[in-house]
Scaffold this active site. Structure first.
Site, PDB file in Angstrom:
ATOM      1  N   GLY A  23      -4.045  -1.495  -7.714  1.00  0.00           N
ATOM      2  CA  GLY A  23      -4.466  -0.406  -8.593  1.00  0.00           C
ATOM      3  C   GLY A  23      -4.820  -0.864  -9.998  1.00  0.00           C
ATOM      4  O   GLY A  23      -4.979  -0.050 -10.905  1.00  0.00           O
ATOM      5  N   GLU A  61       4.959   0.100  -3.720  1.00  0.00           N
ATOM      6  CA  GLU A  61       5.254   1.336  -4.460  1.00  0.00           C
ATOM      7  C   GLU A  61       6.560   1.950  -3.964  1.00  0.00           C
ATOM      8  O   GLU A  61       7.298   2.564  -4.728  1.00  0.00           O
ATOM      9  CB  GLU A  61       4.072   2.320  -4.337  1.00  0.00           C
ATOM     10  CG  GLU A  61       2.921   1.867  -5.229  1.00  0.00           C
ATOM     11  CD  GLU A  61       1.539   2.216  -4.711  1.00  0.00           C
ATOM     12  OE1 GLU A  61       1.415   3.053  -3.803  1.00  0.00           O
ATOM     13  OE2 GLU A  61       0.569   1.614  -5.224  1.00  0.00           O
ATOM     14  N   HIS A  94       5.877  -0.922   1.480  1.00  0.00           N
ATOM     15  CA  HIS A  94       4.840  -0.984   0.440  1.00  0.00           C
ATOM     16  C   HIS A  94       5.499  -1.171  -0.933  1.00  0.00           C
ATOM     17  O   HIS A  94       6.579  -0.630  -1.187  1.00  0.00           O
ATOM     18  CB  HIS A  94       4.000   0.302   0.460  1.00  0.00           C
ATOM     19  CG  HIS A  94       2.776   0.169  -0.387  1.00  0.00           C
ATOM     20  ND1 HIS A  94       2.815   0.342  -1.748  1.00  0.00           N
ATOM     21  CD2 HIS A  94       1.503  -0.167  -0.078  1.00  0.00           C
ATOM     22  CE1 HIS A  94       1.598   0.128  -2.240  1.00  0.00           C
ATOM     23  NE2 HIS A  94       0.783  -0.179  -1.241  1.00  0.00           N
ATOM     24  N   ASN A 119      -5.139   2.917   2.912  1.00  0.00           N
ATOM     25  CA  ASN A 119      -3.895   3.573   2.514  1.00  0.00           C
ATOM     26  C   ASN A 119      -4.258   4.627   1.466  1.00  0.00           C
ATOM     27  O   ASN A 119      -4.558   4.293   0.332  1.00  0.00           O
ATOM     28  CB  ASN A 119      -2.934   2.524   1.933  1.00  0.00           C
ATOM     29  CG  ASN A 119      -1.671   3.148   1.359  1.00  0.00           C
ATOM     30  OD1 ASN A 119      -1.426   4.349   1.517  1.00  0.00           O
ATOM     31  ND2 ASN A 119      -0.867   2.341   0.685  1.00  0.00           N
ATOM     32  N   TRP A 120      -4.241   5.873   1.890  1.00  0.00           N
ATOM     33  CA  TRP A 120      -4.694   6.946   0.993  1.00  0.00           C
ATOM     34  C   TRP A 120      -3.633   7.322  -0.038  1.00  0.00           C
ATOM     35  O   TRP A 120      -3.885   8.146  -0.909  1.00  0.00           O
ATOM     36  CB  TRP A 120      -5.095   8.193   1.803  1.00  0.00           C
ATOM     37  CG  TRP A 120      -6.263   7.983   2.725  1.00  0.00           C
ATOM     38  CD1 TRP A 120      -6.946   6.809   2.921  1.00  0.00           C
ATOM     39  CD2 TRP A 120      -6.901   8.960   3.547  1.00  0.00           C
ATOM     40  NE1 TRP A 120      -7.969   7.003   3.825  1.00  0.00           N
ATOM     41  CE2 TRP A 120      -7.956   8.328   4.220  1.00  0.00           C
ATOM     42  CE3 TRP A 120      -6.677  10.322   3.794  1.00  0.00           C
ATOM     43  CZ2 TRP A 120      -8.787   8.987   5.130  1.00  0.00           C
ATOM     44  CZ3 TRP A 120      -7.499  10.988   4.683  1.00  0.00           C
ATOM     45  CH2 TRP A 120      -8.546  10.324   5.348  1.00  0.00           C
ATOM     46  N   LYS A 121      -2.439   6.766   0.103  1.00  0.00           N
ATOM     47  CA  LYS A 121      -1.337   7.048  -0.821  1.00  0.00           C
ATOM     48  C   LYS A 121      -1.154   8.570  -0.977  1.00  0.00           C
ATOM     49  O   LYS A 121      -1.354   9.298  -0.010  1.00  0.00           O
ATOM     50  CB  LYS A 121      -1.580   6.334  -2.155  1.00  0.00           C
ATOM     51  CG  LYS A 121      -1.834   4.834  -1.940  1.00  0.00           C
ATOM     52  CD  LYS A 121      -1.757   3.999  -3.174  1.00  0.00           C
ATOM     53  CE  LYS A 121      -1.995   2.541  -2.817  1.00  0.00           C
ATOM     54  NZ  LYS A 121      -1.876   1.643  -3.955  1.00  0.00           N
ATOM     55  N   GLY A 162      -6.507   0.504  -0.989  1.00  0.00           N
ATOM     56  CA  GLY A 162      -5.993   1.719  -1.607  1.00  0.00           C
ATOM     57  C   GLY A 162      -7.138   2.549  -2.158  1.00  0.00           C
ATOM     58  O   GLY A 162      -7.851   3.248  -1.422  1.00  0.00           O
ATOM     59  N   GLY A 163      -7.358   2.451  -3.455  1.00  0.00           N
ATOM     60  CA  GLY A 163      -8.351   3.287  -4.150  1.00  0.00           C
ATOM     61  C   GLY A 163      -9.713   3.344  -3.467  1.00  0.00           C
ATOM     62  O   GLY A 163     -10.297   4.433  -3.330  1.00  0.00           O
ATOM     63  N   GLU A 213       0.317  -8.160  -0.442  1.00  0.00           N
ATOM     64  CA  GLU A 213      -0.193  -7.336  -1.534  1.00  0.00           C
ATOM     65  C   GLU A 213       0.478  -7.764  -2.836  1.00  0.00           C
ATOM     66  O   GLU A 213       1.587  -7.282  -3.142  1.00  0.00           O
ATOM     67  CB  GLU A 213       0.103  -5.853  -1.261  1.00  0.00           C
ATOM     68  CG  GLU A 213      -0.558  -5.317  -0.019  1.00  0.00           C
ATOM     69  CD  GLU A 213      -0.823  -3.816  -0.128  1.00  0.00           C
ATOM     70  OE1 GLU A 213      -1.970  -3.423   0.060  1.00  0.00           O
ATOM     71  OE2 GLU A 213       0.112  -3.050  -0.433  1.00  0.00           O
ATOM     72  N   SER A 253      -6.677  -4.119  -4.959  1.00  0.00           N
ATOM     73  CA  SER A 253      -8.006  -3.979  -5.565  1.00  0.00           C
ATOM     74  C   SER A 253      -9.134  -4.550  -4.702  1.00  0.00           C
ATOM     75  O   SER A 253     -10.066  -5.167  -5.224  1.00  0.00           O
ATOM     76  CB  SER A 253      -8.022  -4.597  -6.962  1.00  0.00           C
ATOM     77  OG  SER A 253      -7.123  -3.911  -7.810  1.00  0.00           O
TER      78      SER A 253
HETATM   79  P1  13P Z   1      -5.597  -0.659  -4.431  1.00  0.00           P
HETATM   80  O1  13P Z   1      -6.661  -1.078  -3.431  1.00  0.00           O
HETATM   81  O2  13P Z   1      -5.845   0.673  -5.036  1.00  0.00           O
HETATM   82  O3  13P Z   1      -5.347  -1.748  -5.435  1.00  0.00           O
HETATM   83  O4  13P Z   1      -4.239  -0.498  -3.588  1.00  0.00           O
HETATM   84  C1  13P Z   1      -3.853  -1.483  -2.715  1.00  0.00           C
HETATM   85  C2  13P Z   1      -2.714  -0.992  -1.913  1.00  0.00           C
HETATM   86  O5  13P Z   1      -1.643  -0.755  -2.437  1.00  0.00           O
HETATM   87  C3  13P Z   1      -2.925  -0.760  -0.481  1.00  0.00           C
HETATM   88  O6  13P Z   1      -1.744  -0.526   0.180  1.00  0.00           O
END
Ligand code: 13P
Length: 257
Positions: free
Chosen positions: A175, A99, A97, A9-11, A236-237, A169, A215
């Site tokens: 994050g 967020e 998600h 997920n590149w956000k 994510g990251g 999640e 994470s």
């Molecule tokens: P991180 O891997 O950056 O913690 O993000 C997880 C995430 O929200 C994937 O959708």
């Protein structure tokens, strides 16, 4: 047998040129996905979907979007429909998600409208659920997971429910660098699977894939994915660099269940 699925997920990261560079790097790493025995999905921002789609056309890497609107078209400024995502080459879409729940008013009710919109457009929904820190500290984790599942999936037929993927999640692990321990994650995944068994059937519960997200890094991916009820990762990251995302996928492919 549930096939392990690793999604990035590149956000809200990567311009089109940056997305092309990352995708080209990943293509070189994943030239034999078949032998890794994994599904790999990239979820870039909307602006880069078409370019990434074109680049991965001749590979087994698949494309996903980060959100969807529940109508197929209309006067809904700023929204993107399932029909459009399909047209851009998507096979998957992330729904609910944390967020989006936290910053953009996503609720179980909107999640519940978005899932059918994805399915009728031939997209596999990756439905995100998970508790925040205060809910975990209050001991309300299972209550939150039950609420997200029961209300998010409300009214779905047994046939449709088999087409979805769930991503657990925990919000406190997103994050933050704070990963759930493999035991904490497994406990939540088992709870989710048992709940699916209660709501649907044992066979359905055994077949639905449940990814872990929060994470995930090359250093912890193996131990997490080794857990019996963890069927992959939503990253994510660490999905933003070729090196870390491909190392996560390789760790996942070394897990023998
Ligand atoms: P991180 O891997 O950056 O913690 O993000 C997880 C995430 O929200 C994937 O959708």
């Amino acid at each position: 047998m549930r096939k392990t699925i690793i999604a990035g997920n590149w956000k809200m990261y990567k311009t089109i040129n940056e997305a092309i560079e990352l995708t080209n790097g990943l293509k070189r790493e994943f030239d034999c996905l078949e032998t890794l025995g994994l599904e790999v999905v990239l979820c870039p921002p909307y602006t880069a979907l078409s370019d990434v789609s074109e680049l991965i056309m001749d590979t087994d890497i698949q494309l996903g979007a980060q959100d969807i609107y529940w109508q197929d078209e209309g006067a809904f400024t700023g929204e993107v429909s399932g029909k459009m995502l399909k047209d851009a080459g998507c096979k998957f879409v992330i729904i609910g998600h944390s967020e989006r729940r936290q910053f953009f008013g996503e609720t179980n009710e909107t999640v519940n409208k978005k899932i059918p919109a994805a399915l009728r457009n031939g997209l596999t929904p990756i439905v995100c659920i998970g508790e925040n820190l205060s809910e975990r500290e209050k001991g309300a984790t299972f209550k939150v997971l039950t609420d997200h599942i029961e209300n998010g999936l409300k009214g779905l037929s047994t046939e449709d429910v088999q087409k979805i993927i769930i991503a657990y999640e925990p919000v406190w692990a997103i994050g933050t660098g704070k990963t759930a321990t493999p035991a904490q994650a497994q406990e939540a995944h088992k709870f989710i699977r048992d709940l699916l068994k209660k709501l649907y059937t044992d066979v359905i519960a055994q077949n639905i894939r449940i990814q872990y997200g929060g994470s995930v890094k090359p250093e912890n991916a193996f131990e997490l994915i080794k857990q019996p009820d963890i069927d992959g990762a939503l990253v994510g990251g660490a999905s933003l660099s070729v090196e870390s995302f491909s190392r996560i996928a390789k760790s996942a492919s070394e897990v023998k269940k």
